[in-house]
Design a protein around this motif. Structure first.
Motif, PDB file in Angstrom:
ATOM      1  N   ASN A   4     -11.399  24.051 -18.029  1.00 49.43           N
ATOM      2  CA  ASN A   4     -12.538  23.170 -18.157  1.00 49.43           C
ATOM      3  C   ASN A   4     -12.990  23.116 -19.235  1.00 49.43           C
ATOM      4  N   ILE A  63     -14.264  21.727 -22.829  1.00 47.46           N
ATOM      5  CA  ILE A  63     -15.136  20.458 -23.575  1.00 47.46           C
ATOM      6  C   ILE A  63     -15.207  21.252 -24.977  1.00 47.46           C
ATOM      7  N   LYS A 115     -14.214  20.367 -10.278  1.00 45.00           N
ATOM      8  CA  LYS A 115     -14.226  20.198 -11.524  1.00 45.00           C
ATOM      9  C   LYS A 115     -15.161  19.480 -12.488  1.00 45.00           C
ATOM     10  N   ILE A 118     -17.548  20.930 -15.278  1.00 44.45           N
ATOM     11  CA  ILE A 118     -17.749  20.275 -16.538  1.00 44.45           C
ATOM     12  C   ILE A 118     -19.323  19.753 -16.822  1.00 44.45           C
ATOM     13  N   GLU A 145     -12.729  13.426 -19.755  1.00 40.04           N
ATOM     14  CA  GLU A 145     -12.645  14.001 -18.779  1.00 40.04           C
ATOM     15  C   GLU A 145     -12.894  13.214 -17.480  1.00 40.04           C
ATOM     16  N   ARG A 161      -1.913  17.161 -21.254  1.00 44.99           N
ATOM     17  CA  ARG A 161      -2.461  16.119 -20.254  1.00 44.99           C
ATOM     18  C   ARG A 161      -1.549  14.831 -20.370  1.00 44.99           C
TER      19      ARG A 161
END
Length: 422
Positions: free
Chosen positions: A63, A65, A133, A137, A217, A352
């Motif tokens: 997660n 950021i 998720k 976030i 995201e 990703r």
């Protein structure tokens, strides 16, 4: 057979391992397929499907950021990067051992999942997983909203309320009478499509790290939720088109963020001794390949050496008069933020990218098999646990048997004379 044309296997053979090492094949998340530019580009060679709880609603990942990741997560992230580097190194020396090679590939796939923050199969990204998720976030974004005005505005946007309302209705889908599920999926899909368009705009206009990674995201998760709605409605061909489109947009924006925001104007800084223990040269050139959408490998290092113009034997006794750009510019956001924001973000984007490419191949598979993601889940859950290899089912495509037919003598047209031996 799991379904027509596919069967379970318990190892990844040496020819596939060699193909991965030679570049003939590439591992995209949980899919091994022919690499771009090869004769069968895009064709799936093996499908690695997480078994058990991972298949249903567990999405691995940190997660992450930038700017709000904690020290524990950073430690985990470094371990994953180190582990994947070690796995790749060991893979090249273990081609002779089938079980060891299989282990290395599966561990490498697991590392990609952790770095990407996404599951390795479409079915992993179910509505429960997406909701969990996004909530994780969301809580992290609130920690930095006072410091980042763009995040504050983002959290106050009306789209977020609509998003969580749509997800809430999807979470109750299993408890909803069958005759109403189509309507819920259709309405949620329409809402998610509109919201995803807004996040696409925000993503393309982001110019700083924190907002860019936050928008990324939300763009990814809303796109995957919307596409899954499409697939569950039975519109598999449309879902196939949508995942290809979403992947194309993501690849463009992911590479832009990597090049303009993360790697930035001075990529040569990663050659300095500050980064020698945290960024290998092989990883560095992978970043440059991704950011520039050009595979040059170690040639990048030579290009940067020319840019630096740093002679070993100085042309002048004053360094500032040598005409070189120099490594000791001390320009940027600082070493700490490089290590806690820039580097993890680059690693996440590259992982990703591969997982997203894997999703495209998986939707191709669902279309070919005429399976919705939920039907695919059911088939995977029904597989025997005795077939699990280190937490994975390994699916192998099976070629249809070639029927032996008696060859007829070649036809001869009236004007064609029989050939005579010379």
């Amino acid at each position: 057979m799991v379904f027509p044309g596919w069967e379970l296997t318990r190892a990844i053979p040496s020819d596939v391992i060699i193909g991965l090492l030679s570049g003939q094949y590439k591992l995209y998340g949980g899919v091994i397929r022919w690499a771009a530019g090869t004769e069968n580009a895009g064709q799936i060679v093996r499908h690695l499907v997480p078994a058990g709880a991972q298949l249903l609603n567990f999405v691995p990942g940190l997660n992450f950021i930038p700017g709000i990741v904690n020290s524990l997560q950073m430690s985990e992230l470094k371990d994953v990067v180190k582990s994947n580097t070690v796995q790749l190194t060991q893979l090249s020396s273990q081609v002779g051992s089938l079980s060891q090679s299989t282990h290395q590939v599966l561990q490498f796939a697991t590392g990609a999942a952790a770095l990407s923050g996404l599951g390795l199969v479409i079915s992993c990204v179910g509505f429960v997983a997406i909701n969990n998720k996004l909530n994780a976030i969301d809580s992290k974004l609130k920690d930095i909203q006072k410091d980042v005005q763009a995040i504050q505005q983002f959290l106050a946007s009306s789209e977020r309320g609509k998003l969580f309302a749509a997800l809430d209705s999807l979470l109750k889908l299993d408890k909803t009478p069958v005759e109403h599920r189509h309507t819920i999926l259709h309405n949620a899909r329409q809402t998610l499509t509109e919201i995803n368009m807004r996040y696409r705009e925000l993503l393309s206009s982001a110019t700083t790290i924190e907002p860019a990674m936050a928008y990324e995201e939300y763009f990814v998760l809303t796109a995957l939720a919307q596409i899954r709605c499409t697939a569950e409605l039975g519109m598999l061909d449309v879902a196939q088109h949508e995942i290809q489109e979403a992947n194309g947009i993501w690849q463009t924006q992911g590479r832009r963020i990597a090049k303009e925001i993360l790697v930035g104007e001075y990529p040569e800084r990663f050659l300095a001794s500050d980064f020698v223990n945290s960024v290998s040269v092989s990883e560095f050139v992978e970043w440059l390949d991704f950011a520039n959408e050009e595979v040059k490998g170690y040639v990048w290092v030579d290009d940067l050496r020319r840019k630096l113009d740093e002679a070993w034997y100085a042309k002048s006794w004053l360094p500032m008069m040598n005409g070189g750009s120099g490594l000791n510019k001390n320009i940027g956001i600082g070493l700490e933020k490089e290590q806690t924001m820039v580097m993890p973000a680059l690693r996440k984007l590259i992982a990703r990218s591969n997982v997203f490419e894997g999703y495209v191949a998986q939707y191709d598979l669902l279309v070919a098999q005429n399976l919705t993601p939920s039907k695919f889940e059911q088939k995977m859950v029904a597989l025997p646990q005795s077939s699990v290899v280190e937490g994975y089912f390994i699916l192998e495509p099976v070629s249809a048997p070639v029927e032996q037919v008696e060859q007829a003598p070649p036809k001869r047209f009236p004007f064609q004379r029989p050939l005579r031996p010379r």
